[in-house]
Design an enzyme around this catalytic site. Structure first.
Site, short mmCIF file in Angstrom:
data_model
loop_
_atom_site.label_atom_id
_atom_site.label_comp_id
_atom_site.label_asym_id
_atom_site.label_seq_id
_atom_site.Cartn_x
_atom_site.Cartn_y
_atom_site.Cartn_z
CB ALA A 65 41.78 -21.28 31.73
N GLY B 122 44.99 -25.21 32.80
CA GLY B 122 45.99 -24.19 32.49
C GLY B 122 47.14 -24.14 33.49
CD GLU C 186 46.62 -26.40 29.09
OE1 GLU C 186 45.93 -25.55 29.72
OE2 GLU C 186 46.28 -26.84 27.99
CD GLU D 275 42.13 -28.70 30.32
OE1 GLU D 275 42.35 -29.91 30.56
OE2 GLU D 275 42.96 -27.81 30.51
N1 CAA Z 1 38.35 -20.89 37.46
C1 CAA Z 1 37.69 -20.00 38.21
N2 CAA Z 1 37.57 -20.08 39.55
C2 CAA Z 1 38.18 -21.14 40.14
C3 CAA Z 1 38.88 -22.11 39.42
C4 CAA Z 1 38.97 -21.96 38.00
N3 CAA Z 1 39.65 -22.81 37.23
N4 CAA Z 1 39.34 -23.04 40.27
C5 CAA Z 1 38.94 -22.66 41.50
N5 CAA Z 1 38.24 -21.51 41.43
C6 CAA Z 1 37.61 -20.77 42.51
C7 CAA Z 1 36.31 -21.41 42.96
O1 CAA Z 1 35.25 -21.04 42.12
C8 CAA Z 1 36.19 -20.88 44.37
O2 CAA Z 1 35.71 -19.56 44.30
P1 CAA Z 1 34.58 -19.06 45.34
O3 CAA Z 1 35.25 -19.14 46.68
O4 CAA Z 1 34.30 -17.66 44.90
O5 CAA Z 1 33.43 -20.00 45.20
C9 CAA Z 1 37.63 -20.80 44.85
O6 CAA Z 1 38.44 -20.81 43.68
C10 CAA Z 1 38.02 -21.98 45.70
O7 CAA Z 1 37.73 -23.17 44.97
P2 CAA Z 1 36.91 -24.40 45.59
O8 CAA Z 1 35.92 -23.91 46.57
O9 CAA Z 1 36.37 -25.19 44.43
O10 CAA Z 1 38.07 -25.17 46.34
P3 CAA Z 1 38.15 -26.74 46.64
O11 CAA Z 1 39.29 -26.92 47.54
O12 CAA Z 1 36.83 -27.27 47.04
O13 CAA Z 1 38.49 -27.42 45.22
C11 CAA Z 1 39.67 -27.61 43.12
C12 CAA Z 1 39.72 -27.14 44.60
C13 CAA Z 1 39.59 -29.14 43.08
C14 CAA Z 1 40.95 -27.16 42.45
C15 CAA Z 1 38.43 -27.00 42.43
O14 CAA Z 1 38.42 -25.60 42.68
C16 CAA Z 1 38.41 -27.20 40.95
O15 CAA Z 1 38.08 -28.30 40.50
N6 CAA Z 1 38.75 -26.15 40.15
C17 CAA Z 1 38.67 -26.20 38.73
C18 CAA Z 1 39.85 -26.99 38.18
C19 CAA Z 1 39.72 -27.10 36.67
O16 CAA Z 1 38.80 -27.71 36.15
N7 CAA Z 1 40.69 -26.49 35.95
C20 CAA Z 1 40.71 -26.50 34.52
C21 CAA Z 1 40.06 -25.27 33.99
S1 CAA Z 1 39.84 -25.34 32.24
C22 CAA Z 1 41.30 -24.88 31.57
O17 CAA Z 1 42.28 -24.65 32.25
C23 CAA Z 1 41.28 -24.76 30.08
C24 CAA Z 1 42.58 -24.58 29.43
O18 CAA Z 1 43.29 -25.52 29.18
C25 CAA Z 1 43.00 -23.29 29.00
#
Ligand code: CAA
Length: 276
Positions: free
Chosen positions: A63, A108, A111, A131
């Site tokens: 998400a 998400g 999920e 999360e």
């Molecule tokens: N939300 C918003 N933006 C996201 C995102 C997310 N979940 N995941 C990645 N992005 C964005 C980053 O902010 C980045 O944007 P910018 O270029 O504008 O900075 C772009 O995507 C590329 O991401 P990274 O630079 O971080 O890429 P990376 O290769 O270094 O890392 C990754 C990849 C390990 C997937 C890392 O992006 C990451 O950890 N993302 C978050 C994963 C996460 O925690 N997901 C769970 C979200 S909470 C949830 O989902 C709640 C629920 O159950 C409903």
């Protein structure tokens, strides 16, 4: 649609979450567009759906953390409901849905994959529920579907530790049905990417499903999904009703008739879906 691509090829359709710059993260707009896309699937023609993410790197990276970062308690609950409603629509969609997981399936993303009937992934896929590291619980069904898919003990370990797992481990614990590799020639050059091979594998599986009797396939999905929610005595009654429902249909007449006439070539390809 800004973030969803929809393509129908005969009786198979592919939904692609197309927000590659944010690794296909799910914000409210993506969820709304996905919801509208599902509402518009032509169920008289399409017999199997494939769900994937744009690009090679990510299926869905969760998400949208930016959107969630400022939510109040009430808004957080409403955002959870928005995701849950769309994912439940996917889970109970009348036809099978195959998740073709190309890369990150986190939060998400894991999920939404679990809301599909079947998951296959590329060799570079990574799954996880990170999360608790963000100060929240999984909110789009993760606490419920992961426990049902891989067992409560393994689900609790993955959720409490927020540890991401790679494709082979996801396969080992039963989170995915298959892991698809890139094709590499003798010189070590990649001749087909893991994503290309993944989509080809998903389409092959979808084609096989689409060639079977559509009413029977739909009823199998319903029987498995609904039967798992109740005890065995009630579950077998659900099965009996859906089994009975297949009789007197063109599918059943053609399927059994072809067998009895020993005309296996005819199979069921000629039987259109009856929208009853
Ligand atoms: N939300 C918003 N933006 C996201 C995102 C997310 N979940 N995941 C990645 N992005 C964005 C980053 O902010 C980045 O944007 P910018 O270029 O504008 O900075 C772009 O995507 C590329 O991401 P990274 O630079 O971080 O890429 P990376 O290769 O270094 O890392 C990754 C990849 C390990 C997937 C890392 O992006 C990451 O950890 N993302 C978050 C994963 C996460 O925690 N997901 C769970 C979200 S909470 C949830 O989902 C709640 C629920 O159950 C409903």
């Amino acid at each position: 649609m800004e973030y969803i691509l929809y393509e129908q090829k005969g009786s198979i359709a592919t939904i692609t979450i197309n927000r590659e710059k944010a690794l296909n993260a799910l914000n409210s707009q993506v969820l709304d567009e996905l919801n509208a896309t599902l509402d518009n699937v032509n169920l008289d023609e399409v017999r199997c759906l494939i769900l994937t993410g744009a690009g090679e790197k990510s299926f869905v990276a969760g998400a949208d953390i930016g959107e969630m970062s400022t939510l109040t308690k009430a808004e957080g609950e409403a955002f959870g409901k928005k995701g849950n409603d769309v994912f439940r629509k996917l889970e109970t969609f009348p036809i099978p849905v195959i998740a073709a997981v190309n890369g990150f399936a986190l939060g998400g993303g894991c999920e939404i994959a679990m809301s599909c009937d079947i998951r296959i992934c590329s060799e570079n896929a990574m799954f996880g529920q990170p999360e608790v590291g963000l100060g929240i619980t999984p909110g789009f069904g993760g606490t419920q579907r992961l426990a049902r898919l891989v067992g409560a003990g393994m689900a609790k370990q993955l959720i409490y530790t927020a540890r991401n797992i790679k494709a082979p481990e996801a396969y080992r614990i039963g989170l995915v049905n298959d892991v698809i590799a890139a094709t590499v020639d003798e010189a070590g050059n990649v001749t087909a990417s893991a994503k290309d091979n993944l989509i080809a594998a998903a389409e092959k599986m979808a084609t096989t499903i689409a060639q079977n009797a559509p009413i029977a396939v739909r009823n199998c999905k319903k029987a498995i999904n609904e039967g798992l929610q109740v005890d065995m005595d009630k579950a077998i009654v659900i099965e009996e009703k859906l089994f009975g429902d297949c009789f007197e249909t063109e599918d059943q007449k053609a399927g059994m008739g072809n067998f009895l006439e020993k005309d296996k070539e005819k199979k069921l390809k000629v039987v259109p879906f009856q929208n009853k």
